[in-house]
Design an enzyme around this catalytic site. Structure first.
Site, PDB file in Angstrom:
ATOM      1  N   ARG A  20       0.828  -1.205   0.000  1.00 29.02           N
ATOM      2  CA  ARG A  20       0.000   0.000   0.000  1.00 29.02           C
ATOM      3  C   ARG A  20       0.863   1.256   0.000  1.00 29.02           C
ATOM      4  NH1 ARG A  20      -5.643  -1.114   2.814  1.00 29.02           N
ATOM      5  NH2 ARG A  20      -5.785  -3.346   2.430  1.00 29.02           N
TER       6      ARG A  20
ATOM      7  N   SER B 151     -21.917 -14.381  11.012  1.00 32.29           N
ATOM      8  CA  SER B 151     -21.268 -13.236  10.374  1.00 32.29           C
ATOM      9  C   SER B 151     -21.331 -13.326   8.856  1.00 32.29           C
ATOM     10  CB  SER B 151     -19.804 -13.165  10.823  1.00 32.29           C
ATOM     11  OG  SER B 151     -19.097 -12.151  10.146  1.00 32.29           O
TER      12      SER B 151
ATOM     13  N   SER C  27     -19.120  -1.543   1.607  1.00 32.81           N
ATOM     14  CA  SER C  27     -18.445  -0.407   0.980  1.00 32.81           C
ATOM     15  C   SER C  27     -17.618  -0.736  -0.249  1.00 32.81           C
ATOM     16  CB  SER C  27     -17.541   0.280   2.007  1.00 32.81           C
ATOM     17  OG  SER C  27     -16.527  -0.613   2.446  1.00 32.81           O
TER      18      SER C  27
ATOM     19  N   HIS D 211     -21.395   3.033   6.393  1.00 35.85           N
ATOM     20  CA  HIS D 211     -21.434   3.675   5.067  1.00 35.85           C
ATOM     21  C   HIS D 211     -22.843   4.106   4.676  1.00 35.85           C
ATOM     22  CE1 HIS D 211     -17.239   3.053   3.803  1.00 35.85           C
ATOM     23  NE2 HIS D 211     -17.301   1.995   4.587  1.00 35.85           N
TER      24      HIS D 211
ATOM     25  N   THR E 165     -20.521   5.564  12.138  1.00 35.22           N
ATOM     26  CA  THR E 165     -19.308   6.369  12.219  1.00 35.22           C
ATOM     27  C   THR E 165     -19.637   7.848  12.138  1.00 35.22           C
ATOM     28  OG1 THR E 165     -17.106   6.731  11.266  1.00 35.22           O
ATOM     29  CG2 THR E 165     -18.909   6.360   9.723  1.00 35.22           C
TER      30      THR E 165
ATOM     31  N   LYS F   6     -17.333   9.620   8.243  1.00 38.06           N
ATOM     32  CA  LYS F   6     -17.585   9.515   6.811  1.00 38.06           C
ATOM     33  C   LYS F   6     -18.593  10.589   6.387  1.00 38.06           C
ATOM     34  CE  LYS F   6     -15.980   4.805   6.171  1.00 38.06           C
ATOM     35  NZ  LYS F   6     -15.244   4.716   7.444  1.00 38.06           N
TER      36      LYS F   6
ATOM     37  N   THR G 279      -9.193   4.554  27.073  1.00 35.65           N
ATOM     38  CA  THR G 279      -8.664   5.416  26.011  1.00 35.65           C
ATOM     39  C   THR G 279      -9.098   6.855  26.249  1.00 35.65           C
ATOM     40  OG1 THR G 279      -8.439   5.642  23.603  1.00 35.65           O
ATOM     41  CG2 THR G 279     -10.640   5.174  24.429  1.00 35.65           C
TER      42      THR G 279
END
Length: 677
Positions: A179, A292, A344, A372, A417, A420, A449
């Protein structure tokens, strides 16, 4: 590859090239210097060599002189005419291949001069080293300095970690799945335009996930500026320790209302939200079994793996396969069906209602990833689950109360999300109060976190609020998607068929996909990233185009032409070629039926003439004043009311002044127009 083969010739004579791995040289060749945008990282290193440094200076001077020799107007005109180029009055230096190359040569010469000056200053500040080292390669000098240090002990027979890293990377290079990360900087005032490592080099972005351009929406930026001035940058800690602000709580309430669920919880990303939620559920529910979809996102797969629970994979969107596997377990066994609304990479949409039927029949929970889809589907942007009951959801307005029997109400757990369609950062879950509280209390990915900064949280909430009030961005995006798909189809460009906004163009080869991406960027100023394994299956590599409401009709036309030319130049397979080969990834399949878009003509406003117009070059998108007003009012409790000063474009909150470039004339209400269905 040509550069690397040339460099290989000098490995025996240059100590640096000789001991540097091929994979490292490849990275240095293809990476732009952060300090000198016109140079590669390898060239920047070469400027520090007493042999290559002066040689580069001489060569750059020759390049500049060569291009300067045709700098006269008469000579340039003569050269243009000789080459068959007749520029109009609007043409500038960037459009001239000769002048633009001259400009690039000058930039390189300037950067080399800067590098030489920086090196001289650095050397002057250093104590003198041995004459032998100073007269040779700087890497010889570095080696000489190393010999004065105590040698680093290496355990005999120990594992060679560096060799392992190189071997693993070489595998990626060999199968062309390595990548590369392009330096792309989106410009807020020119969306969807960005510049590369060189600020003068602008490109059109056709693969960003900021689907609606909300990353530069005026009320979002205004809210973020006000929040930054009021609360500063960081959150100050975890949600449990000093990082649980009113902005976070208000965002979670906004998200819960969006999905008409009792509660929601915000995470640092939706990858973390999926991983933390699925790992916690699977580890806590006794004997839990996950079902799944085979095309689920990596975050969902990781979460299920981390849970330690059994995972059963069913074929993509195959209800018969899912049911046959559900039927193998007693109804009292805890079961979770994990799937997505919009996939996506292929653009398919999950059979949400039918999966809910199976879940009720076999006693399973439903876990729906709307990453998405949120912001893009439904009358209020809540996703595909809302979109499937369009009329009922639209009638209910922005009431937080659930609508019994609707698809969105039947889903147990929704994840989404903020990074996006909402143009922000972060992820979330929405569901029952007890479920959300359990995840909040047990999920390590939430507990341990640092909390998202208030400024990001405020921007995300402003974006959600705006989209709940304004439908026009979603409509225009879908109209642009139809336009792009239609143009590609007319040119025999192989678009993977799907009912969503995703426009995947099948290439079928990793190296060819990378070459197509590079060609579009270098020759046409179009940035679209190639998608390779493991994101998609080998042999199904593709270019994934994302169309926004900010792309105008002229840009769409240029895109289609550029892709067509690139396919011809590189010999990429077209739809007819895939059909002759028996089809692949849904392209050119025998007896394939047309796929209807999920957005109907009525929902787009094509039936009643309220559809937004496609933008033309130079036109700016609509900013809805009502949505802006509603969004501003939601922040009155924490930021105070906004007082607009039209003349100066300044908005004041209490005693603070924030300069936001959003004058009154920039707010445009959508104008109904008659559009043929």
């Amino acid at each position: 590859m040509d550069k690397l083969s040339t460099l290989a010739k000098f490995k025996s004579s240059c100590p640096f090239l000789g001991r540097t791995k091929t994979s490292t040289l490849r990275t240095l060749c293809t990476s732009t210097s952060a300090r000198y945008p016109s140079l590669s990282k390898l060239t920047e290193k070469a400027t520090r060599c007493p042999v290559m440094g002066p040689a580069l200076q001489v060569r750059s001077t020759q390049l500049v002189a060569g291009y300067a020799s045709v700098a006269g107007n008469a000579e340039v005109s003569s050269l243009h005419h000789h080459k068959g180029v007749f520029p109009d009055s609007s043409a500038n230096i960037e459009k001239c291949p000769h002048a633009s190359k001259a400009l690039a040569a000058v930039r390189m010469a300037e950067d080399l001069a800067k590098a030489k000056k920086a090196k001289a200053a650095k050397e002057a500040a250093k104590p003198s080293t041995s004459k032998a080292a100073a007269a040779g390669c700087p890497f010889h000098a570095a080696a000489a300095q190393e010999t004065t240090k105590a040698p680093k002990a290496k355990v005999s027979g120990g594992f060679d970690y560096e060799k392992f890293y190189v071997t693993e990377l070489e595998k990626k290079h060999q199968d062309a799945s390595y990548r590369y990360f392009n330096n792309i900087n989106r410009i807020a005032t020119k969306f969807p335009i960005a510049h590369t490592g060189n600020r003068a080099d602008e490109v059109e972005v056709w693969c960003a996930n900021d689907y609606l351009g909300m990353g530069n929406n005026p009320v979002v930026l205004e809210t973020m500026h006000r929040t930054l001035n009021t609360y500063g940058h960081g959150a100050g800690g975890t949600r449990n320790i000093a990082g649980n602000t009113g902005m976070h709580l208000a965002l979670e309430e906004e998200l819960a209302q969006l999905h008409r669920k009792p509660a929601a919880l915000v995470f640092s990303s939706c990858y973390v939200a999926n991983d933390a939620t699925l790992s916690t559920l699977g580890s806590k529910l006794p004997g839990c079994v996950y079902f799944s979809d085979s095309m689920n996102h990596a975050s969902m797969i990781q979460g299920m793996r981390h849970s330690g629970a059994k995972r059963v994979i069913f074929k993509h969107n195959d209800l018969e396969d899912l049911e046959s596997k559900l039927a193998q377990y007693p109804k009292e066994t805890p079961k979770i069906i994990a799937f997505e609304s919009v996939y996506s990479m292929c653009g398919s949409i999950g059979p949400i209602s039918e999966i809910c039927d199976l879940a009720e029949q076999y006693g399973a929970l439903t876990f729906l990833d709307e990453v998405h889809a949120v912001g893009l589907y439904g009358p209020h942007g809540a996703g595909v689950a809302e979109h499937l009951d369009w009329d009922a959801q639209k009638r209910a307005g922005n009431s937080p109360e659930p609508i019994k029997g609707t698809v969105m109400d039947r889903i147990d757990i929704i994840t989404g999300t903020l990074g996006k369609a909402y143009g922000a950062v972060g992820g979330y879950i929405a569901g029952s109060t007890e479920f959300v509280d359990m995840i909040r209390s047990y999920a390590s990915g939430f507990i341990f976190t640092t909390s998202l900064p208030p400024v990001n949280v405020a921007g995300a909430r402003a974006s959600i609020s705006y989209q709940r009030e304004y439908l026009g961005d979603r409509q225009l995006k879908q109209l642009n998607v139809r336009e792009v798909k239609s143009r590609f189809e007319a040119l025999d460009i192989p678009v993977v068929p799907g009912p969503s906004h995703i426009v995947p163009v099948l290439i079928g080869d990793a190296a060819l996909a990378k070459a197509a991406s590079d060609t579009l960027l270098s020759k046409h100023g179009i940035y679209v990233q190639s998608i390779n394994y493991p994101t998609v299956a080998r042999g199904e590599e593709r270019l994934r185009f994302t169309v926004t409401p900010g792309h105008n009709i002229d840009q769409i036309a240029r895109l289609a032409k550029a892709v067509d030319q690139t396919f011809t130049e590189l010999g990429c397979k077209r739809t007819t070629d895939w059909k002759a080969a028996g089809g692949r990834a849904g392209v050119g399949m025998p007896d394939a039926k047309p796929v209807e878009p999920i957005w109907t003509d009525s929902q787009l406003g094509l039936k009643d003439g309220t559809a937004p117009k496609l933008l033309k070059a130079g036109q700016k998108g609509v900013v809805d004043p009502r949505a802006v007003r509603v969004t501003r009012e939601k922040f009155n409790d924490l930021l105070g009311p906004v007082v607009e000063t039209p003349a100066a474009g300044v908005y004041s909150s209490k005693n603070e002044l924030v300069d936001v470039p959003m004058p009154r004339e920039g707010l445009h209400a959508p104008t109904p127009v008659a559009v043929a269905a």
